[in-house]
Design a protein around this motif. Structure first.
Motif, PDB file in Angstrom:
ATOM      1  N   LEU A  74       0.838  -1.193   0.000  1.00 19.79           N
ATOM      2  CA  LEU A  74       0.000   0.000   0.000  1.00 19.79           C
ATOM      3  C   LEU A  74       0.878   1.249   0.000  1.00 19.79           C
ATOM      4  CD1 LEU A  74      -2.617  -1.245   2.561  1.00 19.79           C
ATOM      5  CD2 LEU A  74      -3.239  -0.260   0.369  1.00 19.79           C
ATOM      6  N   ARG A  75       0.539   2.208  -0.858  1.00 19.48           N
ATOM      7  CA  ARG A  75       1.245   3.490  -0.933  1.00 19.48           C
ATOM      8  C   ARG A  75       0.483   4.517  -0.115  1.00 19.48           C
ATOM      9  NH1 ARG A  75       5.885   6.402  -1.471  1.00 19.48           N
ATOM     10  NH2 ARG A  75       5.635   8.253  -2.740  1.00 19.48           N
ATOM     11  N   ASP A  76       1.152   5.075   0.890  1.00 12.37           N
ATOM     12  CA  ASP A  76       0.527   6.000   1.826  1.00 12.37           C
ATOM     13  C   ASP A  76       0.655   7.437   1.327  1.00 12.37           C
ATOM     14  OD1 ASP A  76      -0.532   6.067   4.776  1.00 12.37           O
ATOM     15  OD2 ASP A  76       0.923   7.699   4.664  1.00 12.37           O
ATOM     16  N   MET A  77      -0.464   8.183   1.363  1.00  9.34           N
ATOM     17  CA  MET A  77      -0.465   9.577   0.891  1.00  9.34           C
ATOM     18  C   MET A  77      -1.133  10.467   1.945  1.00  9.34           C
ATOM     19  SD  MET A  77      -1.528   8.780  -3.073  1.00  9.34           S
ATOM     20  CE  MET A  77      -2.601   7.411  -2.608  1.00  9.34           C
ATOM     21  N   PRO A  78      -0.360  11.021   2.903  1.00 10.90           N
ATOM     22  CA  PRO A  78      -0.933  11.868   3.955  1.00 10.90           C
ATOM     23  C   PRO A  78      -1.607  13.109   3.389  1.00 10.90           C
ATOM     24  CG  PRO A  78       1.298  11.180   4.522  1.00 10.90           C
ATOM     25  CD  PRO A  78       1.081  10.800   3.088  1.00 10.90           C
ATOM     26  N   ALA A 131      -4.599  10.005   6.126  1.00 14.19           N
ATOM     27  CA  ALA A 131      -4.016   9.713   4.811  1.00 14.19           C
ATOM     28  C   ALA A 131      -4.988   8.904   3.968  1.00 14.19           C
ATOM     29  CB  ALA A 131      -2.702   8.956   4.972  1.00 14.19           C
ATOM     30  N   ILE A 132      -4.669   8.846   2.696  1.00 17.13           N
ATOM     31  CA  ILE A 132      -5.327   7.954   1.750  1.00 17.13           C
ATOM     32  C   ILE A 132      -4.253   7.015   1.225  1.00 17.13           C
ATOM     33  CG2 ILE A 132      -6.530   7.797  -0.468  1.00 17.13           C
ATOM     34  CD1 ILE A 132      -7.679  10.571   0.102  1.00 17.13           C
ATOM     35  N   ALA A 133      -4.609   5.737   1.061  1.00 18.40           N
ATOM     36  CA  ALA A 133      -3.636   4.760   0.576  1.00 18.40           C
ATOM     37  C   ALA A 133      -4.273   3.897  -0.506  1.00 18.40           C
ATOM     38  CB  ALA A 133      -3.126   3.891   1.709  1.00 18.40           C
ATOM     39  N   ALA A 134      -3.473   3.514  -1.466  1.00 21.51           N
ATOM     40  CA  ALA A 134      -3.909   2.605  -2.531  1.00 21.51           C
ATOM     41  C   ALA A 134      -2.768   1.636  -2.803  1.00 21.51           C
ATOM     42  CB  ALA A 134      -4.284   3.377  -3.792  1.00 21.51           C
ATOM     43  N   GLY A 135      -3.126   0.440  -3.255  1.00 24.74           N
ATOM     44  CA  GLY A 135      -2.075  -0.538  -3.464  1.00 24.74           C
ATOM     45  C   GLY A 135      -2.491  -1.672  -4.376  1.00 24.74           C
ATOM     46  N   LEU A 136      -1.726  -2.745  -4.280  1.00 26.18           N
ATOM     47  CA  LEU A 136      -1.940  -3.908  -5.131  1.00 26.18           C
ATOM     48  C   LEU A 136      -1.613  -5.154  -4.321  1.00 26.18           C
ATOM     49  CD1 LEU A 136      -2.634  -4.607  -8.137  1.00 26.18           C
ATOM     50  CD2 LEU A 136      -0.167  -4.745  -8.525  1.00 26.18           C
ATOM     51  N   GLY A 137      -2.440  -6.210  -4.485  1.00 24.54           N
ATOM     52  CA  GLY A 137      -2.207  -7.423  -3.725  1.00 24.54           C
ATOM     53  C   GLY A 137      -2.778  -8.652  -4.403  1.00 24.54           C
ATOM     54  N   LEU A 138      -2.537  -9.804  -3.771  1.00 23.25           N
ATOM     55  CA  LEU A 138      -3.045 -11.091  -4.239  1.00 23.25           C
ATOM     56  C   LEU A 138      -3.737 -11.796  -3.083  1.00 23.25           C
ATOM     57  CD1 LEU A 138       0.045 -12.348  -6.294  1.00 23.25           C
ATOM     58  CD2 LEU A 138      -2.123 -11.515  -7.242  1.00 23.25           C
ATOM     59  N   THR A 139      -4.809 -12.544  -3.393  1.00 18.34           N
ATOM     60  CA  THR A 139      -5.589 -13.240  -2.366  1.00 18.34           C
ATOM     61  C   THR A 139      -5.887 -14.667  -2.795  1.00 18.34           C
ATOM     62  OG1 THR A 139      -6.650 -11.221  -1.546  1.00 18.34           O
ATOM     63  CG2 THR A 139      -7.774 -13.280  -1.098  1.00 18.34           C
ATOM     64  N   PHE A 151      -8.961   4.853   3.582  1.00 16.91           N
ATOM     65  CA  PHE A 151      -8.905   6.153   4.261  1.00 16.91           C
ATOM     66  C   PHE A 151      -8.360   5.867   5.652  1.00 16.91           C
ATOM     67  CE2 PHE A 151     -10.683   9.430   7.042  1.00 16.91           C
ATOM     68  CZ  PHE A 151     -10.244  10.577   6.386  1.00 16.91           C
ATOM     69  N   ARG A 152      -7.258   6.519   6.027  1.00 16.95           N
ATOM     70  CA  ARG A 152      -6.505   6.134   7.214  1.00 16.95           C
ATOM     71  C   ARG A 152      -6.464   7.218   8.287  1.00 16.95           C
ATOM     72  NH1 ARG A 152      -0.991   3.284   5.126  1.00 16.95           N
ATOM     73  NH2 ARG A 152      -1.921   1.252   4.663  1.00 16.95           N
TER      74      ARG A 152
END
Length: 233
Positions: A70-74, A82-90, A134-135
């Motif tokens: 996840l990329r954190d963007m305060p 902050a707002i964060a967006a990312g990429l993952g596998l499940t 949303f963090r």
């Protein structure tokens, strides 16, 4: 008179000497280091099915394992929001009594069966995820041990799926079922302290498209996951 001029000379000398001394400057303390909570995450959860057809029950432990970044963007000066967006596998599996078999003409048959009517039944799927959060946290740049509450949305795409039914005589295997909603999304929330955090995901769209059991009941069940999420800087 000579004594007077001698004293005047000494006073002038010390005055000039004192003017040449400069006060020591205080070190500048950096208050905001512009840190980010960029994080890898790892989730272990228990999968549940909601809004299930009548008689559907889960058996054994249905597990979820996911990981990503996840990329954190305060968005505030203190960098606690902050707002964060990312990429993952499940990876997900479900042990339950909704069986999927195939007729001779290739038609898929859905049924809710008693557990004594089959030996084993499992559905599993692999997804690529796009989490958006949303963090809020009470962290500082000096310490990474803090309380947090992160809420958001997870968008997922089913890369592959497989269901296996063994009724003791035949084994029915269905790969990449076209009745599965390949695009899945749901709400997420995680809260906790430091590395250990509770995690909840609730699916907002059904797992299957418009399908019915052999009894004519629509299968509109949704997925839900409860577990732990670990954030690693």
């Amino acid at each position: 008179m000579r004594l007077f001029f001698s004293c005047l000379f000494l006073i002038s000398f010390f005055n000039v000497f004192s003017q040449e001394e400069k006060p020591q400057e205080k070190p500048v303390i950096k208050i905001d280091s512009l840190y980010r909570e960029d994080q890898f995450y790892f989730t272990v959860g228990y999968n549940l099915l909601t809004q299930t057809p009548e008689g559907l029950k889960q058996d054994k432990f249905s597990a979820e394992i996911s990981a990503g970044f996840l990329r954190d963007m305060p968005i505030n000066k203190k960098r606690t929001v902050a707002i964060a967006a990312g990429l993952g596998l499940t990876y997900q599996n479900y042990f339950q009594n909704l069986t999927i078999s195939e007729s001779q003409d290739g038609t898929l048959i859905y049924g809710v069966n008693d557990y004594n009517e089959f030996v084993s039944n499992k559905y599993r799927q692999y997804l690529v995820d796009l989490p958006i959060e949303f963090r809020w946290r009470n962290s500082t740049y000096e310490s990474h041990k803090f309380w947090r509450v992160y809420a958001g949305l997870k968008l997922s795409y089913v890369l592959a799926s497989k269901s296996v039914v063994d009724d003791g005589e035949n084994t029915y295997i269905v790969r990449n079922n076209s009745d599965i909603n390949r695009f899945q999304y749901g709400a997420t929330i995680s809260a906790g302290y430091n590395t250990w955090n509770a995690y909840l995901y609730y699916g907002l769209n059904p797992l299957f498209k418009d399908v019915k059991t052999v009894s004519g009941e629509s299968v509109k069940m949704k997925t839900m996951s409860v577990g732990l999420i670990f954030y690693i800087l």
